[in-house]
Design an enzyme around this catalytic site. Structure first.
Site, PDB file in Angstrom:
ATOM      1  N   GLU A 232       0.896  -1.165   0.000  1.00 33.53           N
ATOM      2  CA  GLU A 232       0.000   0.000   0.000  1.00 33.53           C
ATOM      3  C   GLU A 232       0.930   1.209   0.000  1.00 33.53           C
ATOM      4  O   GLU A 232       1.512   1.543   1.028  1.00 33.53           O
ATOM      5  CB  GLU A 232      -0.900  -0.066   1.230  1.00 33.53           C
ATOM      6  CG  GLU A 232      -2.168   0.719   1.051  1.00 33.53           C
ATOM      7  CD  GLU A 232      -1.977   2.155   1.421  1.00 33.53           C
ATOM      8  OE1 GLU A 232      -1.598   2.937   0.519  1.00 33.53           O
ATOM      9  OE2 GLU A 232      -2.175   2.485   2.586  1.00 33.53           O
ATOM     10  N   CYS A 266      -2.037   8.792   2.633  1.00 33.70           N
ATOM     11  CA  CYS A 266      -1.883   8.293   1.266  1.00 33.70           C
ATOM     12  C   CYS A 266      -3.143   8.560   0.451  1.00 33.70           C
ATOM     13  O   CYS A 266      -3.072   8.838  -0.734  1.00 33.70           O
ATOM     14  CB  CYS A 266      -1.543   6.809   1.285  1.00 33.70           C
ATOM     15  SG  CYS A 266      -2.549   5.864   2.414  1.00 33.70           S
TER      16      CYS A 266
HETATM   17  P1  NDP Z   1       9.100   4.981   4.127  1.00 33.80           P
HETATM   18  O1  NDP Z   1       8.518   4.182   3.046  1.00 33.80           O
HETATM   19  O2  NDP Z   1      10.548   5.275   4.064  1.00 33.80           O
HETATM   20  O3  NDP Z   1       8.796   4.260   5.522  1.00 33.80           O
HETATM   21  C1  NDP Z   1       7.713   3.368   5.724  1.00 33.80           C
HETATM   22  C2  NDP Z   1       8.233   2.117   6.442  1.00 33.80           C
HETATM   23  O4  NDP Z   1       9.112   1.416   5.574  1.00 33.80           O
HETATM   24  C3  NDP Z   1       9.053   2.418   7.696  1.00 33.80           C
HETATM   25  O5  NDP Z   1       8.836   1.401   8.631  1.00 33.80           O
HETATM   26  C4  NDP Z   1      10.475   2.387   7.173  1.00 33.80           C
HETATM   27  O6  NDP Z   1      11.415   2.155   8.180  1.00 33.80           O
HETATM   28  C5  NDP Z   1      10.391   1.245   6.194  1.00 33.80           C
HETATM   29  N1  NDP Z   1      11.368   1.259   5.116  1.00 33.80           N
HETATM   30  C6  NDP Z   1      11.908   2.323   4.487  1.00 33.80           C
HETATM   31  N2  NDP Z   1      12.735   1.924   3.510  1.00 33.80           N
HETATM   32  C7  NDP Z   1      12.713   0.581   3.508  1.00 33.80           C
HETATM   33  C8  NDP Z   1      13.361  -0.426   2.737  1.00 33.80           C
HETATM   34  N3  NDP Z   1      14.186  -0.111   1.750  1.00 33.80           N
HETATM   35  N4  NDP Z   1      13.119  -1.716   3.014  1.00 33.80           N
HETATM   36  C9  NDP Z   1      12.268  -2.053   4.003  1.00 33.80           C
HETATM   37  N5  NDP Z   1      11.646  -1.157   4.780  1.00 33.80           N
HETATM   38  C10 NDP Z   1      11.843   0.147   4.532  1.00 33.80           C
HETATM   39  O7  NDP Z   1       8.284   6.315   4.261  1.00 33.80           O
HETATM   40  P2  NDP Z   1       8.805   7.711   4.833  1.00 33.80           P
HETATM   41  O8  NDP Z   1       8.442   7.785   6.229  1.00 33.80           O
HETATM   42  O9  NDP Z   1      10.238   7.958   4.526  1.00 33.80           O
HETATM   43  O10 NDP Z   1       7.940   8.684   3.960  1.00 33.80           O
HETATM   44  C11 NDP Z   1       8.371   9.018   2.657  1.00 33.80           C
HETATM   45  C12 NDP Z   1       7.227   8.990   1.695  1.00 33.80           C
HETATM   46  O11 NDP Z   1       6.536   7.754   1.763  1.00 33.80           O
HETATM   47  C13 NDP Z   1       6.151   9.991   1.953  1.00 33.80           C
HETATM   48  O12 NDP Z   1       6.505  11.243   1.443  1.00 33.80           O
HETATM   49  C14 NDP Z   1       4.983   9.368   1.251  1.00 33.80           C
HETATM   50  O13 NDP Z   1       5.072   9.615  -0.113  1.00 33.80           O
HETATM   51  C15 NDP Z   1       5.188   7.914   1.468  1.00 33.80           C
HETATM   52  N6  NDP Z   1       4.392   7.395   2.564  1.00 33.80           N
HETATM   53  C16 NDP Z   1       3.216   6.822   2.276  1.00 33.80           C
HETATM   54  C17 NDP Z   1       2.434   6.341   3.285  1.00 33.80           C
HETATM   55  C18 NDP Z   1       1.153   5.685   3.008  1.00 33.80           C
HETATM   56  O14 NDP Z   1       0.269   5.710   3.858  1.00 33.80           O
HETATM   57  N7  NDP Z   1       0.986   5.054   1.862  1.00 33.80           N
HETATM   58  C19 NDP Z   1       2.825   6.425   4.678  1.00 33.80           C
HETATM   59  C20 NDP Z   1       4.106   7.039   4.889  1.00 33.80           C
HETATM   60  C21 NDP Z   1       4.842   7.491   3.853  1.00 33.80           C
HETATM   61  P3  NDP Z   1      12.285   3.362   8.821  1.00 33.80           P
HETATM   62  O15 NDP Z   1      11.301   4.269   9.448  1.00 33.80           O
HETATM   63  O16 NDP Z   1      13.152   2.672   9.794  1.00 33.80           O
HETATM   64  O17 NDP Z   1      13.019   3.991   7.686  1.00 33.80           O
END
Ligand code: NDP
Length: 458
Positions: A232, A266
């Protein structure tokens, strides 16, 4: 990113946490496996009772949890309370419905497949790794955990590094409610250690809510391991306003649709695509209402918009807006970083977006709206679908033919007519294109993490 609670309202680090050691992660994966074996042997009635108790615990802890959400990611407190209530409702929904969603089904006439009896049953997959974001730190996790546990799977949560206290509350929630030890646990690990956990043979499937790069990375690892994945990811949802709509109502709802949760959802409406006949009226009403929002301390009940959750998120938003303004976008409201502590950004409305601007194709994850003018419904649809995302969409019209046409032609996982997108436990939730694969919630959500087992008897 350090695993820490940093208050986005002040920018102060409140508490840091040690990541789990490799030994502790191994211990927890082993516990998850034994938790799965214990859980799969239980009945739906037992799981329902525990799930209802988990919902009760959430509601009993509402003030503690709402404060935690507001402290760790800055959501205004009224919305944080609503998230707790919604999460409890989601758990009760699966307590009530899991058994019927997963009931075995038989062919009415098994002779067509040469059998005396033939059909399907649903079995759990095993340990599922959930990688979750900070923006709805309870709801995002629990809309996975509710159905996954009711189906008999065990959950391992890797939560976002900026919401560790929410992650630790969730670590004990289900065991406190009565579920077998190990049925649901948190792994306090950075993103870089997700791969090792996902490649563990005891982990059978994974789900991620978050950014597109994180989703692609996780899915490629899951693909190489032939493990089921649900994603998602982001969205840049269109909000289309046609001349037959109630424009005043559309403008009022548009403000909430874009700015709720400080614009970090999102499924927030992000691009407002307005028919030229009502464009001026909508743009004026919308930007006046956005400019009137109260920005401030999210612990105050009167606050509409709090800070962006992270400094990098706020800086990225400011950079996207600067890029658009430098290339000629018109500012209808906001577009400033206020002079105050914390990671605030003024709720913003921009018009005159052109394809060379970053905001034309990128998701804005904060209180920034873009308004487009469309000559007719064909142009409105073309702008709406002119994105790599396809999460949800909203259409405002009182013309039945137009409504059917948009519902048929919008490339999105959902279409909301004369209302803003929201997730409901009763309805499937998920996207197409780069917004993700698979569905959460409803019957589709619980079946994602099941082995649909065909049973045929001669
Ligand atoms: P991320 O995708 O970086 O983080 C979401 C989760 O994924 C966190 O638990 C993070 O861990 C983990 N994660 C990040 N990179 C990896 C990877 N390569 N492999 C496995 N797990 C990973 O979101 P951000 O918080 O950095 O937000 C950035 C952008 O993501 C936003 O601007 C938005 O566009 C999108 N976003 C979308 C959401 C939604 O509801 N669909 C929610 C949040 C963000 P850790 O925190 O340790 O990095």
């Amino acid at each position: 990113m350090a695993i820490a609670t940093t208050n986005p309202t002040t920018g102060k680090i409140e508490q840091t946490f040690e990541a789990h050691s490799e030994e502790e992660v191994e211990r927890r994966i082993a516990l998850a496996q034994s938790g799965f074996e214990d859980l799969r042997a239980t009945t739906y009635a037992e799981r329902s009772g525990w799930m209802r108790r988990a919902a009760d615990i959430l509601e009993e802890s509402i003030e503690e949890l709402a404060s935690l959400i507001t402290l760790e990611m800055g959501r205004p407190i009224a919305g944080a309370r609503a998230e707790v209530t919604k999460s409890a409702k989601g758990l009760r929904f699966y307590a009530d419905n899991a058994e019927s969603f997963l009931a075995s089904e038989q062919l009415d006439d098994p002779s067509v497949v040469g059998a005396s009896r033939a059909g399907k049953t649903y079995a759990p997959l095993g340990v599922v790794l959930a990688v979750m974001p900070w923006n709805y730190p309870l709801w995002q996790v629990l809309r996975f955990a509710g159905p996954a546990l009711m189906a008999g799977n065990a959950g391992l949560l890797k939560h976002a590094s900026n919401v560790p206290q929410a992650a630790l509350f969730l670590d004990t929630l289900f065991e406190r409610a009565g579920f077998p030890t190990g049925a649901f646990q948190t792994l306090l690990i950075p993103a870089a250690r997700v791969e090792g956990v996902l490649r563990d043979p005891r982990v059978k499937a994974t789900t991620l809510t978050g950014s597109e790069p994180a989703g692609r990375s996780l899915a490629s690892i899951a693909g190489s391991e032939v493990k089921h994945v649900v994603l998602e990811l982001g969205g840049s949802d269109p909000f289309v306003v046609m001349p037959s709509a109630d424009v005043e109502r559309a403008a009022t709802v548009a403000v909430t649709a874009r700015n709720q949760n400080n614009g970090q959802s999102c499924i927030a409406a992000k691009r407002f695509i307005v028919h030229t006949d009502v464009y001026d009226e909508f743009a004026r009403l919308f930007s006046e209402k956005v400019a009137a929002l109260t920005v401030g301390d999210p612990f105050e009940d009167s606050t509409d918009v709090g800070p962006v959750a992270t400094k990098s998120g706020r800086d990225e938003l400011a950079e996207q807006v600067r890029d658009a303004v430098d290339k000629g976008a018109e500012v209808l409201a906001g577009a400033r970083v206020p002079e105050r502590d914390g990671w605030f950004y003024e709720p913003t409305v921009l018009a005159g977006i052109t394809p060379e601007m970053r905001l034309h194709l990128e998701e804005a994850f904060g209180p920034v709206a873009t308004v487009y003018r469309a000559a007719d419904r064909e142009e409105a649809l073309s702008i709406a679908n002119g994105t790599t995302f396809g999460l949800s969409s909203s259409v405002w019209t009182n013309d039945d033919d137009e409504e059917d046409w948009f519902v048929t032609n919008l490339d999105a996982g959902a279409v909301f007519v004369n209302g803003m997108t929201a997730s409901h436990p009763e309805l499937p939730f998920g996207g197409v294109k780069d917004s993700g694969v698979g569905r959460e919630l409803a019957a589709e959500g619980i079946r994602e993490f099941c082995n649909v087992k065909t049973v045929w008897k001669a």
